[in-house]
Write a protein that holds these residues in place. Sequence first.
Motif, PDB file in Angstrom:
ATOM      1  N   ILE A 746       0.841  -1.201   0.000  1.00  0.00           N
ATOM      2  CA  ILE A 746       0.000   0.000   0.000  1.00  0.00           C
ATOM      3  C   ILE A 746       0.876   1.251   0.000  1.00  0.00           C
ATOM      4  O   ILE A 746       0.644   2.191  -0.774  1.00  0.00           O
ATOM      5  CB  ILE A 746      -0.954   0.020   1.223  1.00  0.00           C
ATOM      6  CG1 ILE A 746      -1.979  -1.116   1.146  1.00  0.00           C
ATOM      7  CG2 ILE A 746      -1.658   1.375   1.349  1.00  0.00           C
ATOM      8  CD1 ILE A 746      -3.011  -0.965   0.053  1.00  0.00           C
ATOM      9  N   VAL A 747       1.891   1.266   0.865  1.00  0.00           N
ATOM     10  CA  VAL A 747       2.806   2.419   0.936  1.00  0.00           C
ATOM     11  C   VAL A 747       3.546   2.584  -0.396  1.00  0.00           C
ATOM     12  O   VAL A 747       3.670   3.701  -0.920  1.00  0.00           O
ATOM     13  CB  VAL A 747       3.806   2.255   2.107  1.00  0.00           C
ATOM     14  CG1 VAL A 747       4.888   3.340   2.058  1.00  0.00           C
ATOM     15  CG2 VAL A 747       3.074   2.292   3.435  1.00  0.00           C
ATOM     16  N   ALA A 748       4.054   1.476  -0.939  1.00  0.00           N
ATOM     17  CA  ALA A 748       4.760   1.525  -2.230  1.00  0.00           C
ATOM     18  C   ALA A 748       3.839   2.068  -3.322  1.00  0.00           C
ATOM     19  O   ALA A 748       4.264   2.852  -4.180  1.00  0.00           O
ATOM     20  CB  ALA A 748       5.272   0.135  -2.607  1.00  0.00           C
ATOM     21  N   ASN A 749       2.569   1.656  -3.284  1.00  0.00           N
ATOM     22  CA  ASN A 749       1.577   2.123  -4.250  1.00  0.00           C
ATOM     23  C   ASN A 749       1.417   3.649  -4.170  1.00  0.00           C
ATOM     24  O   ASN A 749       1.400   4.343  -5.189  1.00  0.00           O
ATOM     25  CB  ASN A 749       0.235   1.436  -3.971  1.00  0.00           C
ATOM     26  CG  ASN A 749      -0.917   2.035  -4.757  1.00  0.00           C
ATOM     27  OD1 ASN A 749      -1.032   1.816  -5.941  1.00  0.00           O
ATOM     28  ND2 ASN A 749      -1.753   2.807  -4.081  1.00  0.00           N
ATOM     29  N   ILE A 750       1.325   4.182  -2.946  1.00  0.00           N
ATOM     30  CA  ILE A 750       1.161   5.631  -2.752  1.00  0.00           C
ATOM     31  C   ILE A 750       2.397   6.386  -3.235  1.00  0.00           C
ATOM     32  O   ILE A 750       2.301   7.363  -3.984  1.00  0.00           O
ATOM     33  CB  ILE A 750       0.879   5.952  -1.260  1.00  0.00           C
ATOM     34  CG1 ILE A 750      -0.507   5.420  -0.868  1.00  0.00           C
ATOM     35  CG2 ILE A 750       0.962   7.457  -0.994  1.00  0.00           C
ATOM     36  CD1 ILE A 750      -0.794   5.453   0.626  1.00  0.00           C
ATOM     37  N   VAL A 751       3.589   5.909  -2.822  1.00  0.00           N
ATOM     38  CA  VAL A 751       4.846   6.596  -3.188  1.00  0.00           C
ATOM     39  C   VAL A 751       5.068   6.499  -4.700  1.00  0.00           C
ATOM     40  O   VAL A 751       5.503   7.475  -5.337  1.00  0.00           O
ATOM     41  CB  VAL A 751       6.040   6.028  -2.408  1.00  0.00           C
ATOM     42  CG1 VAL A 751       7.337   6.752  -2.786  1.00  0.00           C
ATOM     43  CG2 VAL A 751       5.805   6.154  -0.906  1.00  0.00           C
ATOM     44  N   GLY A 815       8.651   0.088   2.084  1.00  0.00           N
ATOM     45  CA  GLY A 815       7.817   0.491   0.947  1.00  0.00           C
ATOM     46  C   GLY A 815       8.292   1.797   0.344  1.00  0.00           C
ATOM     47  O   GLY A 815       8.363   1.944  -0.882  1.00  0.00           O
ATOM     48  N   PHE A 816       8.640   2.755   1.220  1.00  0.00           N
ATOM     49  CA  PHE A 816       9.126   4.064   0.756  1.00  0.00           C
ATOM     50  C   PHE A 816      10.445   3.925   0.002  1.00  0.00           C
ATOM     51  O   PHE A 816      10.609   4.433  -1.103  1.00  0.00           O
ATOM     52  CB  PHE A 816       9.275   4.986   1.975  1.00  0.00           C
ATOM     53  CG  PHE A 816       9.792   6.353   1.642  1.00  0.00           C
ATOM     54  CD1 PHE A 816       8.949   7.327   1.134  1.00  0.00           C
ATOM     55  CD2 PHE A 816      11.137   6.671   1.852  1.00  0.00           C
ATOM     56  CE1 PHE A 816       9.433   8.600   0.827  1.00  0.00           C
ATOM     57  CE2 PHE A 816      11.632   7.930   1.542  1.00  0.00           C
ATOM     58  CZ  PHE A 816      10.767   8.900   1.026  1.00  0.00           C
ATOM     59  N   LEU A 817      11.402   3.197   0.599  1.00  0.00           N
ATOM     60  CA  LEU A 817      12.726   3.050  -0.012  1.00  0.00           C
ATOM     61  C   LEU A 817      12.678   2.252  -1.319  1.00  0.00           C
ATOM     62  O   LEU A 817      13.485   2.485  -2.228  1.00  0.00           O
ATOM     63  CB  LEU A 817      13.684   2.372   0.971  1.00  0.00           C
ATOM     64  CG  LEU A 817      14.072   3.214   2.202  1.00  0.00           C
ATOM     65  CD1 LEU A 817      14.837   2.371   3.207  1.00  0.00           C
ATOM     66  CD2 LEU A 817      14.895   4.434   1.772  1.00  0.00           C
ATOM     67  N   SER A 818      11.738   1.309  -1.425  1.00  0.00           N
ATOM     68  CA  SER A 818      11.666   0.468  -2.632  1.00  0.00           C
ATOM     69  C   SER A 818      11.195   1.264  -3.855  1.00  0.00           C
ATOM     70  O   SER A 818      11.275   0.770  -4.985  1.00  0.00           O
ATOM     71  CB  SER A 818      10.728  -0.720  -2.390  1.00  0.00           C
ATOM     72  OG  SER A 818       9.395  -0.277  -2.212  1.00  0.00           O
ATOM     73  N   VAL A 819      10.725   2.502  -3.634  1.00  0.00           N
ATOM     74  CA  VAL A 819      10.257   3.340  -4.757  1.00  0.00           C
ATOM     75  C   VAL A 819      11.085   4.616  -4.892  1.00  0.00           C
ATOM     76  O   VAL A 819      11.445   5.018  -6.000  1.00  0.00           O
ATOM     77  CB  VAL A 819       8.767   3.722  -4.584  1.00  0.00           C
ATOM     78  CG1 VAL A 819       8.317   4.636  -5.726  1.00  0.00           C
ATOM     79  CG2 VAL A 819       7.877   2.493  -4.521  1.00  0.00           C
TER      80      VAL A 819
END
Length: 833
Positions: A746-751, A815-819
């Motif tokens: 979900i976080v990755a999706n937003i970022v 999630g943040f770092l992966s994007v």
Amino acid sequence: MTAITHFNIKGLTEVQVLEARRNHGGNSLDYKKESGFFAALKSIAKEPMVLLLLATSSIYFISGKTGDGIFMASAILLVVAISLYQNSRSRNALEKLKDLTQPVCKVIRSGDIQEVTSEELVLGDSLMIEEGTAIAADGTIVHSNDFSVDESILTGESLSVYKDKDSDKNEVYRGTTVAGGLAIITITAIGNKTRLGEIGKSLEDIQEEKTPLERQINSFVKKMVIAGVLVFSIVWAINYFQSYSFTSSLIEALTLAMSILPEEIPVAFTTFMALGAWRLMKLGIVVKQMKTVETLGSATKICTDKTGTLTENKMTLAKVFTLVDSKITETAAIASDTEKELVRLSMWASEPIPFDPMEIALHQVYKTTNITDERPDFKLVHEYPLDGKPPMMTHIFEDTSGNRIIAAKGAPEAMLEVSDLTEVQQKQIENALESLTGEGFRVLGVGEADFKGKDYPKRQQDFKFSFKGIIAFYDPPKKNITQVLEDFYSAGIQVKIITGDNATTTGAIAKQVGFKGFEKSISGEALMQLSDAEIQKIVTDTNVFTRMFPEAKLKIIEALKTNKEIVAMIGDGVNDGPALKAAHIGVAMGTKGTEIAKQAASLILKEDDLSKLVDAVAMGRRIYANLKKAIQYIISIHIPIILTVFLPLALGWIYPNIFSPIHIIFLELIMGPTCSIIYENEPIEANSMLEKPRAFTSTFFNMKELATSIIQGVVIAVGSLFVYQYAVWQGYNEALTRTMVFTLLIVANIVLTLVNRSFYYSVLTTLKYKNKLVPLIIAITIGITVVLLFVKPVTDFFQFERPDFLQILMSCAAGFLSVIWYEAVKWRKRLRE
């Protein structure tokens, strides 16, 4: 003057119009067509994702998991509701466009000329049809001037047919177009009762051909569906031979199949195209064909007429030159009899009911310079239409006493060819022409002939004309045209002038407006002498084409297309039709454009303002770029879902089935609005109109962009699987592991949504973009996630477990770092450029 203009035709009264409409209905073609809602519903029912959801829901119900079954059934309803909403928005946008493209007609009612839409015509109306208009109903001719009709839509015959009230060919039909002249008809059939209406059912069933981009997207989606079927089979087999449970293995296989299907892509394409057309409509640009929207942003060459596009098309008679006096006089200073006679002859060489701006101007000046109005006393007895290369036209009038006027006007070169002149006279005329055209005036030669008897020559060029003089019109450049040209040049688009006017006049106007390449030109006749290979070279380095006719215009468009250019053609006249049809983007003027031009074009500028085409190109680039961002986002976010579902199962990890169909469909419902709503609403990027148009050969999914999306997806998958293994290493149970992985996605999706708003500018820049939907959608996504993780009944249903602060922090950070790493790539790109 009313009697002269209307030929004593009064038309219907308002009362008669209302009665005719009540008795016979309106002039619209109505066929039984399937409701848009039910057609959309049928289309949605065939979607692979909906079929998978139905299958999964059924399996849940059969296996006794009623709660899961109800959720999947609810998901089906939600998916259908979203699809119907998107379809409805698209359909409504297209319906509004249809209303705007409805032709306007001139009718005589109660003795006055009125403008009405074609649907407002009634049986018995007196309809005026003139060169360039589409005939909106069947009717019988009651008056005509030099009238011919193109009936190819009904007969297949390419040659136009001459008609008048006294011949056996005195009927005209809906859907045909006026090739030349003017006529007044009495309407005898409307709507479905017209000849076109009777055969119209077959026209309704013709399917529109898919565009190259649409075919690319459909091909990509089909490949993904095939991949989904193969992976589904493999996963089902692995699960079955591990558990020997038919239903559970089937559900897990369906989970992966759902994760692979990118069903958002075709929805995004349809939505972007339809809403793009709607946005263009709000700017005053009517898009007749959806494919135009995707082509607009890639235009490399714009071919434009001079009159009415670069200039105002407000023709005023500025100066006259009489051969007898051998002097140039301004219109306001016309005094001598020879000058007045020149204006008189020019008027007689024009149509009795003028519709061309130059002829309207001549009729007006005739009224002010001649004390006696002879028009009521003379009748048109014979006419020669505008023809020849360069063209001319001749009219013969007689009064009741047998007095005859034979007047001709046309291109000065044409009039010089048919007149007997001394060398001195020719030199005088050449000097006058050089002086007038050098100032940007549009010039016509005027001549008079004397002929006894009724056996008129077959060709007007066979008369012996006396050259009387030159009339010069001024059509001022549009006020904003210099800025418009600069905008096109900045966007890497080359502009070419294709006009029927002469080289000197065109060059003078082109120089005034800052047109690049005004010094070099070629005429239509010279162009047609060249081979195709030579024309392809000429159209590359020549920007001004003069004395053009339909065949020559078409040659230029075809040569540019052969050179792999994306061509936009702007025109408003009858002779622009073939070129408008042949161009990738045909652009017609909405106010002054002929109906033939509007029919042939794929785009109509409602206010005849060329700056709107700059807006259209910008909108085309915006739509294409945003659609690309949406699809790249879809690809990127699908990869981690696929790998997170597949790898634990394939590698035999401790929790092989981390996600079930309810988790996948939930992620799909979050991703769908993100790509279709947020990205469609994105503003144009600052550098879009400073870049060159995209190459003709480039495909939607070029390898570099596709690789970017795949790498982004793989890195998110690495982050997801890292958190999975971290949770296992920490000894967390399956529910908590699932919660952390789901939160990361979900976080990755937003970022990813924020990062991919631009593949050039940083996220700090794009956060300033005006898109009210971004914070709204993100807030809704976060709100739903909070409910999933912290509202116990919902958490239990989704088989999650409430995480603590550090676990949430771990998932959010991963999630943040992966994007966010992609910001470094964008930074390097900006640094290089």
